[in-house]
Design a protein around this motif. Sequence first.
Motif, PDB file in Angstrom:
ATOM      1  N   ALA A 372       0.832  -1.204   0.000  1.00  0.00           N
ATOM      2  CA  ALA A 372       0.000   0.000   0.000  1.00  0.00           C
ATOM      3  C   ALA A 372       0.868   1.257   0.000  1.00  0.00           C
ATOM      4  O   ALA A 372       0.590   2.217  -0.725  1.00  0.00           O
ATOM      5  CB  ALA A 372      -0.935  -0.011   1.213  1.00  0.00           C
ATOM      6  N   LEU A 373       1.921   1.259   0.806  1.00  0.00           N
ATOM      7  CA  LEU A 373       2.831   2.401   0.829  1.00  0.00           C
ATOM      8  C   LEU A 373       3.488   2.604  -0.533  1.00  0.00           C
ATOM      9  O   LEU A 373       3.641   3.742  -1.000  1.00  0.00           O
ATOM     10  CB  LEU A 373       3.919   2.214   1.886  1.00  0.00           C
ATOM     11  CG  LEU A 373       3.519   2.093   3.361  1.00  0.00           C
ATOM     12  CD1 LEU A 373       4.750   2.236   4.250  1.00  0.00           C
ATOM     13  CD2 LEU A 373       2.466   3.108   3.749  1.00  0.00           C
ATOM     14  N   ALA A 374       3.872   1.499  -1.165  1.00  0.00           N
ATOM     15  CA  ALA A 374       4.515   1.600  -2.476  1.00  0.00           C
ATOM     16  C   ALA A 374       3.565   2.203  -3.506  1.00  0.00           C
ATOM     17  O   ALA A 374       3.990   2.989  -4.378  1.00  0.00           O
ATOM     18  CB  ALA A 374       4.987   0.219  -2.928  1.00  0.00           C
ATOM     19  N   ALA A 375       2.279   1.866  -3.405  1.00  0.00           N
ATOM     20  CA  ALA A 375       1.298   2.433  -4.338  1.00  0.00           C
ATOM     21  C   ALA A 375       1.187   3.945  -4.142  1.00  0.00           C
ATOM     22  O   ALA A 375       1.145   4.715  -5.115  1.00  0.00           O
ATOM     23  CB  ALA A 375      -0.063   1.765  -4.138  1.00  0.00           C
ATOM     24  N   VAL A 376       1.145   4.375  -2.888  1.00  0.00           N
ATOM     25  CA  VAL A 376       1.081   5.819  -2.623  1.00  0.00           C
ATOM     26  C   VAL A 376       2.374   6.489  -3.085  1.00  0.00           C
ATOM     27  O   VAL A 376       2.350   7.581  -3.669  1.00  0.00           O
ATOM     28  CB  VAL A 376       0.825   6.092  -1.134  1.00  0.00           C
ATOM     29  CG1 VAL A 376       0.785   7.602  -0.872  1.00  0.00           C
ATOM     30  CG2 VAL A 376      -0.487   5.448  -0.677  1.00  0.00           C
ATOM     31  N   ASP A 377       3.502   5.842  -2.859  1.00  0.00           N
ATOM     32  CA  ASP A 377       4.785   6.402  -3.311  1.00  0.00           C
ATOM     33  C   ASP A 377       4.777   6.667  -4.810  1.00  0.00           C
ATOM     34  O   ASP A 377       5.273   7.709  -5.272  1.00  0.00           O
ATOM     35  CB  ASP A 377       5.935   5.432  -2.979  1.00  0.00           C
ATOM     36  CG  ASP A 377       6.353   5.471  -1.524  1.00  0.00           C
ATOM     37  OD1 ASP A 377       6.057   6.464  -0.833  1.00  0.00           O
ATOM     38  OD2 ASP A 377       6.983   4.491  -1.076  1.00  0.00           O
ATOM     39  N   ARG A 378       4.229   5.728  -5.569  1.00  0.00           N
ATOM     40  CA  ARG A 378       4.212   5.893  -7.031  1.00  0.00           C
ATOM     41  C   ARG A 378       3.367   7.100  -7.422  1.00  0.00           C
ATOM     42  O   ARG A 378       3.749   7.877  -8.311  1.00  0.00           O
ATOM     43  CB  ARG A 378       3.698   4.612  -7.701  1.00  0.00           C
ATOM     44  CG  ARG A 378       4.680   3.441  -7.622  1.00  0.00           C
ATOM     45  CD  ARG A 378       4.240   2.299  -8.527  1.00  0.00           C
ATOM     46  NE  ARG A 378       2.997   1.676  -8.074  1.00  0.00           N
ATOM     47  CZ  ARG A 378       2.938   0.665  -7.211  1.00  0.00           C
ATOM     48  NH1 ARG A 378       4.055   0.167  -6.677  1.00  0.00           N
ATOM     49  NH2 ARG A 378       1.772   0.141  -6.860  1.00  0.00           N
ATOM     50  N   TRP A 379       2.217   7.260  -6.771  1.00  0.00           N
ATOM     51  CA  TRP A 379       1.372   8.413  -7.074  1.00  0.00           C
ATOM     52  C   TRP A 379       2.103   9.705  -6.685  1.00  0.00           C
ATOM     53  O   TRP A 379       2.090  10.684  -7.435  1.00  0.00           O
ATOM     54  CB  TRP A 379       0.041   8.315  -6.319  1.00  0.00           C
ATOM     55  CG  TRP A 379      -0.870   9.476  -6.623  1.00  0.00           C
ATOM     56  CD1 TRP A 379      -1.781   9.563  -7.632  1.00  0.00           C
ATOM     57  CD2 TRP A 379      -0.934  10.731  -5.918  1.00  0.00           C
ATOM     58  NE1 TRP A 379      -2.421  10.796  -7.616  1.00  0.00           N
ATOM     59  CE2 TRP A 379      -1.917  11.531  -6.561  1.00  0.00           C
ATOM     60  CE3 TRP A 379      -0.272  11.257  -4.824  1.00  0.00           C
ATOM     61  CZ2 TRP A 379      -2.236  12.814  -6.140  1.00  0.00           C
ATOM     62  CZ3 TRP A 379      -0.585  12.551  -4.385  1.00  0.00           C
ATOM     63  CH2 TRP A 379      -1.553  13.314  -5.039  1.00  0.00           C
ATOM     64  N   VAL A 380       2.760   9.698  -5.535  1.00  0.00           N
ATOM     65  CA  VAL A 380       3.471  10.885  -5.055  1.00  0.00           C
ATOM     66  C   VAL A 380       4.591  11.266  -6.030  1.00  0.00           C
ATOM     67  O   VAL A 380       4.771  12.450  -6.355  1.00  0.00           O
ATOM     68  CB  VAL A 380       4.031  10.640  -3.641  1.00  0.00           C
ATOM     69  CG1 VAL A 380       5.075  11.696  -3.254  1.00  0.00           C
ATOM     70  CG2 VAL A 380       2.889  10.609  -2.625  1.00  0.00           C
ATOM     71  N   GLU A 381       5.341  10.271  -6.504  1.00  0.00           N
ATOM     72  CA  GLU A 381       6.432  10.558  -7.446  1.00  0.00           C
ATOM     73  C   GLU A 381       5.906  11.221  -8.705  1.00  0.00           C
ATOM     74  O   GLU A 381       6.500  12.198  -9.205  1.00  0.00           O
ATOM     75  CB  GLU A 381       7.171   9.259  -7.782  1.00  0.00           C
ATOM     76  CG  GLU A 381       8.000   8.711  -6.626  1.00  0.00           C
ATOM     77  CD  GLU A 381       8.518   7.315  -6.900  1.00  0.00           C
ATOM     78  OE1 GLU A 381       8.320   6.827  -8.039  1.00  0.00           O
ATOM     79  OE2 GLU A 381       9.092   6.701  -5.982  1.00  0.00           O
ATOM     80  N   ARG A 382       4.796  10.730  -9.233  1.00  0.00           N
ATOM     81  CA  ARG A 382       4.212  11.326 -10.442  1.00  0.00           C
ATOM     82  C   ARG A 382       3.652  12.711 -10.132  1.00  0.00           C
ATOM     83  O   ARG A 382       3.792  13.646 -10.923  1.00  0.00           O
ATOM     84  CB  ARG A 382       3.118  10.423 -11.008  1.00  0.00           C
ATOM     85  CG  ARG A 382       3.614   9.068 -11.504  1.00  0.00           C
ATOM     86  CD  ARG A 382       2.560   8.371 -12.356  1.00  0.00           C
ATOM     87  NE  ARG A 382       1.315   8.152 -11.633  1.00  0.00           N
ATOM     88  CZ  ARG A 382       1.041   7.094 -10.892  1.00  0.00           C
ATOM     89  NH1 ARG A 382       1.947   6.119 -10.758  1.00  0.00           N
ATOM     90  NH2 ARG A 382      -0.130   6.975 -10.278  1.00  0.00           N
TER      91      ARG A 382
END
Length: 409
Positions: A372-382
Amino acid sequence: MHAWPASEVPALPGKGRDLQIHDTATQGTITLAPGPVARIYVCGITPYDATHIGHAATYNAFDLVQRVWLDTKRQVIYVQNVTDVDDPLLERALRDNQDWTELAERETALFREDMTALRMLPPQHYIGAVEAIPGIVPLVERLRDAGAAYELDGDVYFSVESDPNFGKVSNLDAEAMRLLSAERGGDPDRVGKKNPLDPMLWMAARPGEPSWDGGSLGRGRPGWHIECVAIALDHLGMTFDIQGGGSDLAFPHHEMGASHAQVLTGEFPMAKAYVHAGMVALHGEKMSKSKGNLVFVSALRRAGVDPAAIRLALLSHHYRADWEWTDEVLAEAVARLERWRAAVSRPDGIAADALVEEVREALANDLDAPAALAAVDRWVERQLVSDGDDESAPGLVSRTVDALLGVAL
């Protein structure tokens, strides 16, 4: 006994997914699909030294369970105990020349403060062992009168052989059980017991120790396992959805408690799933009160660490994993929190509808918080490098992280 205040859980669009979770008893993943009301019992603290990161990791896991269920639009009945009279508490009070009740009250209050700061959802029923004694005594008397318990020098022991399903929680052999019993509060070498594994239900009054009226049992105090059984049966009944705690509770605590309840009611199993969180280490050894290698949530807070960063540090490890607390773990969580807050502080952003479903899917899959954290990280990076035009996206991400992960951005 009162719990702590509940933080508001934002409502998300759509509906969450049923929880698939690892069951210690079957050693496999099962899908829990409760009715409109989900029921969970999590074993609480013995309040003589609270709250260290190991505690926080355990309660974080079961907070996620509640959040997943709430996202499916279910009501959750969550019960937690406080073992506010027990040998470790009395020993600590004697060592420090303190009144044991004052020690218990102080540490329980600190635990509440830490849980509030970490945004852990409180139990609806928060019950101390002492206040449960009136309900414990009749259960011990019933077990004794049914031949499932016996007296030994005034103490009352449960006979594990009275439960044909004994051993089906931990799936350990007799020798492993005996070793863990000696290590975790049992007395397998006591002369006169019918079986070395038999646990104490009622301890007869000892000089200089607190005791209560036990009716036909005489004055004394309850054993550890029957405490949780009485509280769980009173507030949840049998075959509730999850019995939870740290992995060190699978045996003897959850094994013995299940047997007590199953003999008392004639029903099996006590819980649909036995769910256990991994242990947290410090400097290569499991964090424990006996070793004194503890990192306290309250100390981190006093040092100025944002509780949201502490929570992200906990979430960065799968709940069933054994892991080690380090300065690097905390530093990574602090940096992640800063990135996330920067991303949602923008007035608009890239669409986040898919992210909501990714987080839901990760948590429904055995509480896979790292995914779940990794999914949020990907959105944050974009989000930090793109020029999105969705004005609702930052708010949706913020609500998702709050509702499902308990992190306030």
